[in-house]
Design a protein around this motif. Structure first.
Motif, PDB file in Angstrom:
ATOM      1  N   GLY A 185       0.917  -1.017   0.109  1.00  0.00           N
ATOM      2  CA  GLY A 185      -0.051   0.131   0.087  1.00  0.00           C
ATOM      3  C   GLY A 185       1.060   0.793   0.246  1.00  0.00           C
ATOM      4  N   THR A 186       2.289   1.234  -0.174  1.00  0.00           N
ATOM      5  CA  THR A 186       2.633   2.492  -0.098  1.00  0.00           C
ATOM      6  C   THR A 186       3.341   3.035  -0.558  1.00  0.00           C
ATOM      7  N   THR A 192       3.515   7.107   2.967  1.00  0.00           N
ATOM      8  CA  THR A 192       3.850   7.991   1.673  1.00  0.00           C
ATOM      9  C   THR A 192       5.266   8.055   1.677  1.00  0.00           C
ATOM     10  N   ILE A 193       5.632   8.188   0.427  1.00  0.00           N
ATOM     11  CA  ILE A 193       7.180   8.619   0.719  1.00  0.00           C
ATOM     12  C   ILE A 193       7.169  10.045  -0.721  1.00  0.00           C
ATOM     13  N   TYR A 197       3.050   3.767   7.965  1.00  0.00           N
ATOM     14  CA  TYR A 197       2.644   4.498   7.793  1.00  0.00           C
ATOM     15  C   TYR A 197       3.325   5.846   7.731  1.00  0.00           C
ATOM     16  N   ALA A 198       4.744   6.040   7.700  1.00  0.00           N
ATOM     17  CA  ALA A 198       5.114   7.260   7.924  1.00  0.00           C
ATOM     18  C   ALA A 198       4.497   7.794   6.958  1.00  0.00           C
ATOM     19  N   ARG A 213      12.734  12.915   5.995  1.00  0.00           N
ATOM     20  CA  ARG A 213      11.884  12.769   7.308  1.00  0.00           C
ATOM     21  C   ARG A 213      10.781  12.319   7.529  1.00  0.00           C
ATOM     22  N   ILE A 214      10.858  12.160   8.132  1.00  0.00           N
ATOM     23  CA  ILE A 214       8.895  12.220   8.844  1.00  0.00           C
ATOM     24  C   ILE A 214       8.284  13.031   9.713  1.00  0.00           C
ATOM     25  N   ILE A 215       7.369  13.713   8.817  1.00  0.00           N
ATOM     26  CA  ILE A 215       6.879  13.986   9.260  1.00  0.00           C
ATOM     27  C   ILE A 215       5.559  13.803  10.469  1.00  0.00           C
TER      28      ILE A 215
END
Length: 203
Positions: free
Chosen positions: A151-152, A171-172, A185-186, A194-196
């Protein structure tokens, strides 16, 4: 073959089908009664009486919605659809219902799951694993030995460096450069990435 969905994504799937002589479009089906045609082709709003006589491809770009459609319907899905201007090594495995757009490259020993989207000019290098319901957006570069879970979404022009593992339903962001593993889930942006925040779930 029945194309389920009459969005912009369906236009690209129509192009894939028309680029080869392996498949014919029997029907385009959409739940929205206000959509009557797409690319000059009529759109229907109800399932044919013998729907199980056809194979389906889900023409919905949103990964969550695509999974919901698959989960609630017992369709027979088409083999992977690959544009004739894509380059796919002969030992690559691609699951049912997945689509590979023009200009995409998938190199040896890679595997793409079911109902995934490998979009225009995306590059998937050797030994990459892309799970079900992923979307590799236009121009993204997935280098060797990367694993991308279910699912990414990999945004347009993003780059994933060798050996990185990316969790499920991430989500990238577009243009991001991913140097290290990313948890489930990041939501990741930037160079270096970076993870927001985190997506709540695949739902």
């Amino acid at each position: 073959m029945i194309i389920y969905g009459a969005s912009g994504h369906a236009k690209v799937i129509i192009d894939i089908i028309e680029s080869t002589s392996h498949h014919a479009i029997d029907m385009i089906l959409d739940d929205n009664p206000e959509i009557h045609s797409i690319m000059g082709k009529p759109v229907k709003h109800s399932m044919p009486e013998k729907g199980d006589d056809f194979s389906f491809v889900i023409a919905v770009g949103n990964n969550v919605v695509r999974k919901e459609i698959v989960d609630r319907n017992n369709f027979q899905y088409s083999e992977a659809l690959v544009h004739n201007k894509a380059i796919v090594n002969r030992n690559v495995v691609i699951g049912e219902g997945s689509v590979v757009m023009a200009g995409a490259v998938i190199n040896p020993s890679s595997k793409v799951g079911s109902h995934a989207i490998i979009n225009t000019n995306a590059i998937i290098d050797h030994d990459v694993k892309v799970a079900d319901f992923c979307h590799i957006s236009p121009g993204a570069v997935i280098t060797g030995n990367v694993k991308i879970a279910e699912g990414t979404q990999i945004g347009a022009g993003a780059s994933i460096l060798p050996g990185v593992n990316i969790g499920k339903w991430c989500t990238i962001g577009a243009g991001s450069v991913i140097l290290k593993d990313i948890p489930d889930y990041a939501v990741v942006v930037g160079n270096p990435g970076r993870i927001i925040k985190y997506n709540k779930s695949e739902e």
